[in-house]
Design a protein around this motif. Structure first.
Motif, short mmCIF file in Angstrom:
data_model
loop_
_atom_site.label_atom_id
_atom_site.label_comp_id
_atom_site.label_asym_id
_atom_site.label_seq_id
_atom_site.Cartn_x
_atom_site.Cartn_y
_atom_site.Cartn_z
N ARG A 65 0.83 -1.21 0.00
CA ARG A 65 0.00 0.00 0.00
C ARG A 65 0.86 1.26 0.00
N ALA A 66 1.90 1.26 0.83
CA ALA A 66 2.78 2.43 0.91
C ALA A 66 3.44 2.72 -0.43
N LYS A 67 3.87 1.65 -1.11
CA LYS A 67 4.51 1.83 -2.43
C LYS A 67 3.53 2.42 -3.43
N LEU A 68 2.28 1.95 -3.38
CA LEU A 68 1.26 2.47 -4.30
C LEU A 68 0.94 3.92 -3.97
N ARG B 78 2.24 15.06 -8.76
CA ARG B 78 3.17 16.19 -8.82
C ARG B 78 3.88 16.28 -10.17
N SER B 79 3.54 15.40 -11.08
CA SER B 79 4.21 15.36 -12.37
C SER B 79 3.28 15.90 -13.46
N ASN B 80 3.80 15.94 -14.67
CA ASN B 80 2.98 16.36 -15.81
C ASN B 80 2.65 15.18 -16.72
N SER B 81 2.67 13.99 -16.16
CA SER B 81 2.37 12.79 -16.94
C SER B 81 0.89 12.72 -17.29
N PRO B 82 0.53 12.04 -18.36
CA PRO B 82 -0.88 11.97 -18.80
C PRO B 82 -1.73 11.15 -17.83
N GLU B 83 -3.05 11.36 -17.95
CA GLU B 83 -3.99 10.67 -17.07
C GLU B 83 -3.95 9.16 -17.25
N THR B 84 -3.66 8.72 -18.47
CA THR B 84 -3.65 7.27 -18.72
C THR B 84 -2.63 6.55 -17.84
N SER B 85 -1.51 7.20 -17.56
CA SER B 85 -0.52 6.55 -16.70
C SER B 85 -1.03 6.45 -15.26
N LEU B 86 -1.85 7.43 -14.83
CA LEU B 86 -2.45 7.35 -13.50
C LEU B 86 -3.45 6.21 -13.43
N VAL B 87 -4.21 6.02 -14.51
CA VAL B 87 -5.15 4.89 -14.55
C VAL B 87 -4.40 3.58 -14.43
N ILE C 181 -1.61 3.12 -12.89
CA ILE C 181 -1.15 3.00 -11.50
C ILE C 181 -2.29 2.53 -10.60
N LEU C 182 -3.48 3.08 -10.83
CA LEU C 182 -4.62 2.77 -9.96
C LEU C 182 -5.16 1.36 -10.20
N ASN C 183 -4.94 0.80 -11.37
CA ASN C 183 -5.36 -0.59 -11.64
C ASN C 183 -4.38 -1.54 -10.96
N ASN C 184 -4.47 -1.55 -9.66
CA ASN C 184 -3.53 -2.30 -8.84
C ASN C 184 -4.32 -3.07 -7.78
N PRO C 185 -4.00 -4.34 -7.54
CA PRO C 185 -4.74 -5.13 -6.54
C PRO C 185 -4.69 -4.52 -5.14
N SER C 186 -3.68 -3.71 -4.87
CA SER C 186 -3.55 -3.12 -3.53
C SER C 186 -4.40 -1.87 -3.35
N LEU C 187 -5.05 -1.39 -4.42
CA LEU C 187 -5.86 -0.18 -4.32
C LEU C 187 -7.08 -0.44 -3.45
N LEU D 206 -8.76 16.48 -6.54
CA LEU D 206 -10.03 16.30 -7.24
C LEU D 206 -9.84 15.59 -8.57
N SER D 207 -8.68 15.81 -9.21
CA SER D 207 -8.41 15.08 -10.46
C SER D 207 -8.26 13.58 -10.18
N LEU D 208 -7.70 13.24 -9.02
CA LEU D 208 -7.59 11.83 -8.63
C LEU D 208 -8.98 11.23 -8.42
N ILE D 209 -9.87 12.00 -7.81
CA ILE D 209 -11.25 11.53 -7.61
C ILE D 209 -11.92 11.26 -8.95
N GLU D 210 -11.71 12.14 -9.92
CA GLU D 210 -12.30 11.95 -11.24
C GLU D 210 -11.74 10.71 -11.93
N THR D 211 -10.45 10.51 -11.81
CA THR D 211 -9.81 9.35 -12.44
C THR D 211 -10.30 8.05 -11.81
N LEU D 212 -10.60 8.08 -10.52
CA LEU D 212 -11.07 6.87 -9.83
C LEU D 212 -12.40 6.36 -10.41
N LYS D 213 -13.16 7.25 -11.05
CA LYS D 213 -14.42 6.82 -11.65
C LYS D 213 -14.20 5.80 -12.76
#
Length: 670
Positions: A39-42, A51-60, A62-68, A87-94
């Protein structure tokens, strides 16, 4: 001088092997420490991505993880660098179909909406929760409402919720923290008269101010550059049995350093040592200024404690750019490649001592091995937090002994003090004595607050003899004490001896105090009289009341109140009536609740005429009974609370702007 680490202290624990339970076969439960680490690693991956400028797809991805789970999401939200990123994280979680919100994540979201001032969305979220839109999420409490709307700076909603909460409590007052929230918000809004009046209302309604209350007041006084009154209040706190906090020390040190009152800062640093408070990095700039001014010996050890530990490594993240967008990178790296390193981000690893301690609650072989393999950097601050968060002293002791063997870590006076108080709270006298023996052997000195806590905690576990032994030997293991500290220690011991039914020993201590020129304060006498009255020991109560007169103390309203209440509860209405008459003759008005209790008690005992007399005597004074009489058993007297009110009110009212009188009238007691 602050005590430095003593490397020889590690040898104390070399002959103590922590007991590790070994399990045979396959365990049904997963390795909780390994789960924590996943969990800590995730969480770190999400923190870095936000904190980066990476695209949203890379966050998706990351979130597709069994530990989420909700634990990961709620902590990632709290760690977000801004409300927008959260709030962007909340939107991506959808887009993560396997994830559903829990009470923990929704509370984190509500706090983000509040701090970003989005009150409309916050209100909609609260309504959705309260109407049951989210499964297994409880109704939002009044305290949560207050916290969130205060974070949003919405004074109208805060006062509305507070008034609604009060109506549900009938004659009772709300929790102390609710007053603190309202006070702080009024100060932030510049409504200084209102803040003072809320504190007065707290006292009048019988709520007990806590350390956060006094932090708010000290900050308010410093805001108006009233440093001397702030210091005066700060010095009163120990006598009112209020724990002084690192935050209070910080704001005072910062304010005093800014006006070059470095001699007073030196005194505060010595008191911080006596209070056993581990310094925080927030004070680093102030202490560096002191050092530059010549206070090298007084500050060097503190500065060393606050410097970042070089053993702690950062977690890194490299933003990724596509081959089509990296023309500039080709010049720098000599070739155009997809996914070059760009904008390196570094953060300290995420760590939650409470969650890690919870994962170690079984202290099994697999958990301990996983903990060792994780290669944590053990610091005094982290070890103290771990000890505090273990639920049982047994687990704390296991960890305490285990960590003593870890490379690079050495127990010091802070970790040892934390362990001793943890053991004392559960009455583990033998282990406490063993640690104290080693402390004495090493020439270390415990803080006054640690000694006081040991004696106080032995009262919970009914270890009166052990508390008396600590008291008799405190000069050998404790830093030198002021007269006020000695008085507090005597008072703490009397409270413990009363709890342990050691009456003869308690009166021996009182006689010893008289011989040494000490006298128990009013709140200590009130506590002792309340204790013996409930036991039906009226003779001892009268003896104590005589000692109050002998000491030249004047009984206050709270002392009368607790005597009347105690006599009523043990069905001695005639004695309660006598105390009531003495109180009225002294010109002190009874509070409404105690008057009703006395009348009800007299009626129950068939003393109808006497009950009528109480009503008549109250009526002669215009029925001007108070909401509550200020004061609390063993902690603070009415005169102390009145002194604080006067100090706070006079200094703020002297400095407030226009409109103060109108503000005061608007928040008077209802």
């Amino acid at each position: 001088m602050y005590p430095t680490r003593l490397h020889s202290i590690t040898n104390i624990f070399k002959n103590i092997t922590p007991q590790v339970r070994h399990f045979s076969g396959t365990t049904q439960n997963p390795n909780k420490v390994s789960l924590y680490l996943q969990r800590a690693k995730l969480i770190d991956s999400i923190r870095l991505h936000l904190r980066s400028n990476s695209p949203e797809t890379s966050l998706v991805n990351i979130l597709n993880n069994p530990s989420l789970d909700s634990f990961v999401v709620s902590n990632a939200l709290r760690s977000a660098p801004s409300p927008i990123s959260a709030l962007s994280l909340i939107e991506t979680l959808k887009k993560i179909k396997t994830f559903s919100h829990s009470q923990e994540t929704l509370h984190a979201l509500a706090k983000i909406l509040a701090k970003s001032g989005q009150t409309c969305k916050l209100g909609a979220l609260i309504d959705s929760i309260n109407t049951g839109k989210f499964i297994n999420v409880a109704y939002i409490s009044f305290m949560d409402h207050l916290h969130w709307y205060a974070d949003a700076g919405d004074i109208n909603e805060v006062t509305r919720v507070w008034d609604e909460w009060r109506r549900t409590l009938f004659d009772k007052h709300p929790p102390t923290e609710s007053y603190n929230i309202v006070m702080k918000l009024y100060i932030d809004k510049g409504m200084h008269g209102n803040a003072v009046n809320v504190f007065r209302r707290m006292i009048d309604e019988g709520a007990l101010p806590n350390c956060r209350t006094y932090t708010v007041i000290i900050q308010h006084l410093i805001m108006f550059e009233k440093l001397d009154p702030a210091i005066e209040l700060f010095q009163m706190l120990p006598l009112m049995r209020i724990r002084r906090t690192l935050k209070q020390y910080y704001v005072l040190v910062e304010a005093l350093t800014s006006v070059d009152r470095l001699g007073v800062v030196k005194t505060l640093l010595n008191e911080m040592q006596a209070d056993g408070i581990l310094p925080g990095r927030s004070m680093l700039l102030s202490l560096q200024r002191m050092k530059d001014a010549g206070f090298v010996n007084e500050t060097q050890d503190l500065i060393n404690e606050m410097m970042p530990d070089e053993r702690i490594k950062n977690v890194n993240y490299y933003s990724m750019v596509s081959a089509e967008d990296d023309d500039d990178d080709e010049d720098r790296f000599g070739s155009s490649v997809s996914g070059v390193e760009k904008d390196k981000i570094q953060l300290k690893p995420w760590l939650d001592p409470a969650a890690l301690a919870s994962a170690l609650r079984d202290w099994g072989h697999e958990e301990v091995c996983a903990l060792k393999d994780a290669n944590f950097t053990w610091t005094s601050r982290l070890v103290c937090k771990m000890i505090r968060n273990f639920k049982s002293p047994e687990m704390s002791w296991q960890f305490f002994c285990w960590v003593a063997h870890q490379p690079g870590f050495v127990h010091n006076i802070y970790t040892i003090s934390r362990m001793i108080t943890k053991l004392a709270r559960r009455g583990c006298v033998q282990l406490v004595d063993e640690l104290l023996c080693k402390v004495k052997h090493e020439g270390m000195k415990l803080s006054f607050s640690t000694i006081r806590l040991i004696i106080d905690f032995y009262g919970f576990s009914r270890k009166g003899d052990a508390s008396l032994n600590i008291f008799r030997n405190h000069k050998v293991i404790c830093v030198p004490l002021s007269k006020n500290s000695q008085l507090i220690l005597y008072s703490t011991l009397l409270r413990t001896l009363a709890k342990c039914e050691m009456n003869d020993e308690a009166f021996d201590i009182i006689e010893e105090m008289f011989l040494l020129g000490f006298c128990p304060d009013l709140q200590t006498f009130s506590g002792l009289m309340h204790h013996y009255a409930l036991k039906g020991d009226i003779k001892t109560v009268h003896r104590l009341f005589g000692m109050v007169r002998q000491c030249g103390l004047v009984p206050d309203g709270y002392m009368y109140k607790i005597l009347i209440s105690a006599y009523c509860k043990c069905e001695r209405g005639s004695l309660a009536l006598r105390v009531f008459e003495d109180m009225m003759n002294s010109g002190i008005m009874l509070d409404l609740g105690t008057k009703e209790l006395l009348v009800k008690s007299l009626w129950k005992e068939g003393k109808l005429r006497e009950a009528g007399r109480v009503e008549e005597m109250s009526g002669e004074n215009g029925n001007d009974v108070r909401l509550a009489l200020p004061g609390h058993l063993y902690t603070v007297s009415a005169s102390d609370l009145e002194k604080v009110c006067q100090l706070y009110s006079s200094n703020v009212m002297e400095s407030r702007g226009e409109g103060g009188e109108r503000e005061i009238e608007s928040v008077g007691p209802s």
